[in-house]
Design an enzyme around this catalytic site. Structure first.
Site, PDB file in Angstrom:
ATOM      1  N   GLY B  11      22.169  30.875  64.190  1.00 12.15           N
ATOM      2  CA  GLY B  11      21.670  29.455  64.751  1.00 12.15           C
ATOM      3  C   GLY B  11      22.206  28.253  64.125  1.00 12.15           C
ATOM      4  O   GLY B  11      22.084  27.933  62.998  1.00 12.15           O
ATOM      5  N   VAL B  12      22.985  27.543  65.079  1.00 10.77           N
ATOM      6  CA  VAL B  12      23.556  26.244  64.400  1.00 10.77           C
ATOM      7  C   VAL B  12      23.308  25.149  65.378  1.00 10.77           C
ATOM      8  O   VAL B  12      23.879  24.048  65.753  1.00 10.77           O
ATOM      9  CB  VAL B  12      25.115  26.127  64.415  1.00 10.77           C
ATOM     10  CG1 VAL B  12      25.514  27.235  63.183  1.00 10.77           C
ATOM     11  CG2 VAL B  12      25.541  26.771  65.551  1.00 10.77           C
ATOM     12  N   LYS B 119       8.920  30.505  66.253  1.00 14.35           N
ATOM     13  CA  LYS B 119       7.631  30.950  66.277  1.00 14.35           C
ATOM     14  C   LYS B 119       7.211  32.191  66.970  1.00 14.35           C
ATOM     15  O   LYS B 119       6.327  32.762  66.994  1.00 14.35           O
ATOM     16  CB  LYS B 119       6.762  29.852  67.364  1.00 14.35           C
ATOM     17  CG  LYS B 119       6.519  28.340  66.755  1.00 14.35           C
ATOM     18  CD  LYS B 119       5.723  27.365  67.842  1.00 14.35           C
ATOM     19  CE  LYS B 119       6.766  26.720  68.778  1.00 14.35           C
ATOM     20  NZ  LYS B 119       7.646  25.647  68.022  1.00 14.35           N
ATOM     21  N   GLU B 146       6.796  28.890  57.195  1.00 12.19           N
ATOM     22  CA  GLU B 146       6.128  27.477  57.238  1.00 12.19           C
ATOM     23  C   GLU B 146       6.348  26.712  58.279  1.00 12.19           C
ATOM     24  O   GLU B 146       5.359  26.133  59.055  1.00 12.19           O
ATOM     25  CB  GLU B 146       6.675  26.700  55.992  1.00 12.19           C
ATOM     26  CG  GLU B 146       5.908  25.348  55.670  1.00 12.19           C
ATOM     27  CD  GLU B 146       4.422  25.481  55.601  1.00 12.19           C
ATOM     28  OE1 GLU B 146       3.718  25.396  56.543  1.00 12.19           O
ATOM     29  OE2 GLU B 146       3.778  25.882  54.681  1.00 12.19           O
ATOM     30  N   LEU B 153       5.545  20.064  57.245  1.00 15.69           N
ATOM     31  CA  LEU B 153       4.417  19.893  56.580  1.00 15.69           C
ATOM     32  C   LEU B 153       3.597  21.146  56.155  1.00 15.69           C
ATOM     33  O   LEU B 153       3.830  22.276  56.688  1.00 15.69           O
ATOM     34  CB  LEU B 153       3.264  19.115  57.623  1.00 15.69           C
ATOM     35  CG  LEU B 153       3.838  17.989  58.561  1.00 15.69           C
ATOM     36  CD1 LEU B 153       2.783  17.613  59.522  1.00 15.69           C
ATOM     37  CD2 LEU B 153       4.088  16.821  57.347  1.00 15.69           C
ATOM     38  N   ASP B 225       3.527  25.485  73.877  1.00 10.38           N
ATOM     39  CA  ASP B 225       3.833  25.549  72.247  1.00 10.38           C
ATOM     40  C   ASP B 225       2.798  25.266  71.550  1.00 10.38           C
ATOM     41  O   ASP B 225       2.711  25.952  70.520  1.00 10.38           O
ATOM     42  CB  ASP B 225       4.802  24.274  72.110  1.00 10.38           C
ATOM     43  CG  ASP B 225       5.352  23.914  70.903  1.00 10.38           C
ATOM     44  OD1 ASP B 225       6.190  24.722  70.422  1.00 10.38           O
ATOM     45  OD2 ASP B 225       4.774  22.911  70.192  1.00 10.38           O
ATOM     46  N   LYS B 229       1.165  27.851  68.299  1.00  2.94           N
ATOM     47  CA  LYS B 229       0.774  27.534  66.920  1.00  2.94           C
ATOM     48  C   LYS B 229      -0.584  27.901  66.576  1.00  2.94           C
ATOM     49  O   LYS B 229      -0.783  28.474  65.553  1.00  2.94           O
ATOM     50  CB  LYS B 229       1.052  25.727  66.971  1.00  2.94           C
ATOM     51  CG  LYS B 229       2.398  25.649  67.009  1.00  2.94           C
ATOM     52  CD  LYS B 229       2.802  24.175  66.986  1.00  2.94           C
ATOM     53  CE  LYS B 229       4.478  23.646  67.156  1.00  2.94           C
ATOM     54  NZ  LYS B 229       4.531  22.431  67.501  1.00  2.94           N
ATOM     55  N   GLY B 351      11.568  17.522  64.452  1.00  3.43           N
ATOM     56  CA  GLY B 351      12.609  16.876  64.082  1.00  3.43           C
ATOM     57  C   GLY B 351      13.407  17.825  63.268  1.00  3.43           C
ATOM     58  O   GLY B 351      13.027  18.561  62.493  1.00  3.43           O
TER      59      GLY B 351
END
Lengths: 371, 371
Positions: B11-12, B119, B146, B153, B225, B229, B351
């Site tokens: 993945g880029v 995820k 993480e 975070l 989404d 999580k 981000g």
């Protein structure tokens, strides 16, 4: 199967006892072979280093003849005992003893990893800091000390991750003392509740009664504990801070009371005379109020200016620092990647269980790396 | 000297590029020997597995004859290539590909550790979750993820520390989507500023223009989404959540618009018709206002009730969730040890740079454990 790992623990105070209870409940816990308190040491007999000491039941176990009892051992004796164990060894220092902290390099050079909530080793002379990490590299041993700042909150680990991944820390700011958090949240609450009219000396007396302060409240009010934590964070962020007395610390102890002895009598005198200075604190509180702000006792590190500061500051009422509850800590990391909104960690920053949790989590990380 | 460690990266995109830039600046970085994007793969020639691919300069390097170029490789080909390297290997999956995620067990059983912000592997069927961690144990490989919740975070690591040290998680609550954070912080700010009178559809359009939403905003508004999580956190906290569709999710997509196709034309129709439903959102916002509260889109896990929920909820204006800024995430852990005041982590939860930071920090931890 990984080879067994041997554990020496020093200190059975509040944090020490909570840690031993957590240790007792760990699956695959390392073998506890040394447990030292002030004048007594309990050891698994060498050279077998077994039986191990039952962590949750050490008081009863200390009566059993299968374990070796001894008086206080020297640093060299403890280091030599642990490094002779038939596997890697870890020292957990649950004291706040500066002498023991200054001897971490002795343990580390012998390959014994160190896990501790004791701030002294990391916040004293810069030379000790360098010696500790140099010795760890030499001995291929590990040093973990999450609970030296914010107890079990992920403060040290988060800062280290930011630095290690190449982020640029610009500023660290926060409330680093549970005691001072409680004092100011109560003395100058955001919404002028019942506490809003309480006098400073009354709030200090209340905190002392609740056991939130050190036996001598001046040990909280002098700001040294906060300064030590800032020293640690500043050093991890890359500043060569000489020591906790090498930057400005605003003490909340009135000059006139600073020289009272720290005897029980001196403490009583301090508490009796503190109300004389309530006016000074009210002026500060009212000054903040006039700007629509509240006063808080904070620490900050500015990496560009290479500046560390500890003292009173005014904050907007809708800021996270102003809104802190109870005796919580809050730590904000401003970095290049995170931009204007910092990475924030908040929660209880003191107390036996949460401090011990940081120690136990560190121990698990050391075990993972040594296995 | 520790033996070298070999790295394969897939993945880029935004996160992938930011990760490669961070990797390029690491001291003692592992050797990048495989870099795959959609249809192309760059490899260090076997059996030497060198020269390695320069992480910061892979675009130019892909022209050099010393590296092997190939089309897309199958999972088995990639796993076989990495497991044949003359040292331990790590796969970094910087995609959001469910198919790749479902093949983690193949890598792990071969002893290849996995680090990822994807995820899908951890939030799909419970059987895949179990298979992943079973395979890791079998292959003595490590799994770090993480950045699957809250980007860089310290969310997953903090929760795992709490659980591993024996704390009892009672409740997890927070704002887990940067997009939904922005939408509600703007639509229903605490202090009725300029945004206070903005209509819901206007705020969604603004977020879309700023690039804060997915290309199809319904991929944020459907709550999936956030549900993914929550599934991950609930599982770490000990709940056997079958999947992200096994608990109530409040979708913010009006029923009438749910069946519009996800083509460019469908998205345009959705945005054009969204204003018809502004009244519904205003009623919700006003309902909160009447109670002196604000509405936010949150997720929560209640471990005692074994309940996971995702949807709208009212919050006191002085609560930490209500006071959130911009597109920040906030996650509160309520536990037995922390008592009434939770452990809180807050900051940017999306981000490229901060997501990549979580991946890089995980990679460093895997390297420490494998060395």
């Amino acid at each position: 199967m990984a080879s067994p790992i041997y554990l020496g623990v020093i200190g059975v105070g509040g944090v020490g006892t909570a840690f031993l209870n957590q240790l007792a409940r760990l699956p695959n816990a390392p073998q506890l072979v040394l447990l030292a308190r002030s004048s007594q040491t309990l050891l698994s007999p060498s050279p077998a280093y077994k039986p191990s000491i039952p962590a949750g039941d050490w008081k009863t176990a200390s009566e059993t003849p299968s374990l070796t009892k001894s008086g206080a051992l020297s640093v060299d004796e403890i280091a030599s005992y642990l490094s002779s164990a038939p596997g890697r060894a870890i020292l957990v220092d649950n004291t706040s003893d500066p002498a023991l902290a200054s001897s971490y390099p002795v343990f580390l050079r012998k390959g014994i990893s160190v896990v501790t909530p004791n701030k002294k080793g990391f916040s004293s002379d810069l030379s000790l800091w360098k010696d500790i990490f140099g010795a760890a590299a030499e001995g291929k041993a590990l040093v973990y000390h999450e609970s030296t700042v914010g107890a079990g909150l992920p403060v040290i680990s988060s800062l280290k991750d930011l630095v290690a991944t190449g982020d640029q820390i610009t500023r660290i700011e926060g409330v680093f003392s549970g005691t001072l958090s409680f004092l100011f949240n109560t003395f100058a609450p955001v919404s002028g509740g019942a506490g809003a009219s309480a006098k400073w000396s009354e709030v200090v007396a209340q905190a002392k009664e609740l056991g939130y302060t050190e036996p001598d409240p001046r040990d909280d009010l002098n700001g040294m504990d906060v300064a030590r934590k800032l020293t640690i964070l500043a050093r991890i962020a890359g500043l060569d801070v000489q020591g906790p007395d090498s930057f400005p610390i605003e003490s909340l102890i009135p000059n006139e009371l600073a020289s009272l002895p720290s005897t029980s009598d001196g403490i009583t005198q301090f508490m009796t005379r503190l109300p004389e200075f309530d006016g000074q604190m009210s002026v500060i509180k009212d000054g903040a109020e006039k700007q629509g702000k509240v006063v808080r006792y904070v620490g900050s590190v500015d990496t560009a200016k290479k500046e560390v500061r500890v003292g009173l500051q005014y904050f907007d009422k809708d800021s996270a620092i102003a809104g802190l509850k109870g005796s919580d800590n809050i730590i904000s990391f401003y970095t290049e990647r995170y931009g204007p909104n910092p990475l924030i960690v908040q929660g209880a920053g003191a107390g036996g269980d949460v401090t011990a949790m940081g120690v136990t989590a560190d121990l698990l990380k050391v075990l993972e790396r040594l296995s």
